[in-house]
Enzyme design. Structure first.
Site, PDB file in Angstrom:
ATOM      1  N   GLN A   1       0.834  -1.196   0.000  1.00 34.05           N
ATOM      2  CA  GLN A   1       0.000   0.000   0.000  1.00 34.05           C
ATOM      3  C   GLN A   1       0.873   1.251   0.000  1.00 34.05           C
ATOM      4  O   GLN A   1       0.595   2.223  -0.717  1.00 34.05           O
ATOM      5  CB  GLN A   1      -0.918   0.019   1.221  1.00 34.05           C
ATOM      6  CG  GLN A   1      -1.734   1.304   1.342  1.00 34.05           C
ATOM      7  CD  GLN A   1      -2.548   1.363   2.609  1.00 34.05           C
ATOM      8  OE1 GLN A   1      -3.741   1.136   2.602  1.00 34.05           O
ATOM      9  NE2 GLN A   1      -1.895   1.665   3.725  1.00 34.05           N
TER      10      GLN A   1
ATOM     11  N   HIS B   1       5.326 -11.678  -0.987  1.00 31.97           N
ATOM     12  CA  HIS B   1       5.048 -10.256  -0.812  1.00 31.97           C
ATOM     13  C   HIS B   1       6.104  -9.547   0.034  1.00 31.97           C
ATOM     14  O   HIS B   1       6.183  -8.318   0.016  1.00 31.97           O
ATOM     15  CB  HIS B   1       3.658 -10.079  -0.199  1.00 31.97           C
ATOM     16  CG  HIS B   1       3.132  -8.680  -0.304  1.00 31.97           C
ATOM     17  ND1 HIS B   1       3.072  -7.994  -1.497  1.00 31.97           N
ATOM     18  CD2 HIS B   1       2.658  -7.826   0.645  1.00 31.97           C
ATOM     19  CE1 HIS B   1       2.567  -6.787  -1.286  1.00 31.97           C
ATOM     20  NE2 HIS B   1       2.322  -6.654   0.005  1.00 31.97           N
TER      21      HIS B   1
END
Length: 324
Positions: free
Chosen positions: A189, A303
């Protein structure tokens, strides 16, 4: 975890068609103009973090709607005229504590670590302290992804991106910072926010964009079952007639459209086993980035990407960028 997306050779050439609304530029111009009627009200209060080599300031400023946004400003003790890294946070996390963010001051740079409104109650190691007073205009799936998603004017990330653009002005206002040497950085994000801010904020001179989220929405929701993208799928699974409105809203916040406007040097990173931010979504933005660019590829990672190794690359990149 395995290689599930396009082969690397195809990723390097992957340039999908962009779903860009005709009023994308005017939408963001009007959004930032609307926000500018509120004074920035940047406030730097000395904070005792028990860090001998770093001056820390409890920082607040007015974000979207004049809402108070919290941040940490950290400066190498006694330094003046230093570059600053404005750091944005991953999904669900907050700014945490000053000692969580010492890498940039240790490298000789100031750092502004910006809370993400409404987040920071999910990761116990990185608490936040900034509310989102705006309630949105529709029902939502759990999480932040569908808050206000039926109308771009009310969508959650309109406020977040605006806060982030104004945070660069906050960094530039600190007396120890060289306002001509501000870099934005973040992962997931935070990477998406840095990507957008680098395209929207003329004070930014470079961007570190790691495994960016909020990018190539349509492909992301079709090829991964992982959250947070799957929050959109859950919403659409019950709001069955809303897909057109949802994807229209998301087109104003898609990292592909910001990347196409990114003119400053950008250092990306991608992980080829990333189920949360699939590599094709990252490469789609990287390949569209309009300015000078480079990308670090982590073939065997999910990730988490390059972790500390990526930070090492960024530190060396900053040193070269500001040499002399």
């Amino acid at each position: 975890m395995a290689l599930f997306d396009l082969p690397l050779e195809e990723l390097r050439e992957y340039r999908p068609e962009r779903d860009e609304p005709a009023d994308f530029d005017s939408f963001w111009k009007n959004t930032l103009s609307e926000a500018s009627v509120h004074p920035l009200s940047a406030d730097f209060r000395p904070y005792d973090a028990a860090l001998a080599g770093v001056e820390v300031f409890e920082t607040t400023f007015a974000g979207w709607g004049g809402h108070p946004i919290n941040a940490w400003m950290m400066v190498p003790r006694g330094a003046t005229g230093v570059p600053c890294v404005v750091q944005y946070i991953g999904y669900g996390g907050g700014r945490g504590l000053p000692h969580d963010h010492l890498v940039w001051p240790a490298g000789g740079y100031a750092a502004l670590v910006v809370d993400t409104r409404g987040q920071g109650a999910q990761h116990h190691n990185s608490p936040g302290s900034t509310a989102d007073p705006y309630g949105g205009q529709n029902m939502q799936a759990p999480g932040m992804m569908t808050r206000g998603i039926l109308d771009p004017e009310h969508y959650y990330y309109r406020r977040v991106f605006t806060d982030a653009v104004r945070a660069v002005d906050v960094a530039a206002a600190h007396p120890a910072v060289d306002a001509d040497r501000i870099v934005v950085a973040g992962g997931s994000q935070g990477g998406a926010i840095a990507q957008a801010v680098a395209a929207l904020q003329p004070k930014v001179v470079a961007a570190f964009i790691d495994v960016p989220f909020l990018t190539h929405f349509r492909r992301a929701v079709e090829i991964t079952d992982a959250d947070p993208y799957h929050e959109i799928v859950r919403f659409l699974s019950t709001q069955r007639d809303s897909a057109e409105r949802v994807f229209r809203t998301l087109s104003y916040f898609d990292g592909l459209n910001f990347a196409a406007r990114g003119e400053v040097p950008a250092l990306y990173s991608v992980a080829l086993m990333d189920l949360i931010c699939p590599p094709s979504t990252v490469y789609a933005a990287y390949n569209l980035w309009a300015g000078q660019k480079d990308i670090t590829v982590w073939p065997w990672n999910g990730h988490e990407g390059g972790g500390g190794r990526q930070i090492d690359i960024q530190l060396r990149h900053l040193r070269d960028l500001f040499a002399g």
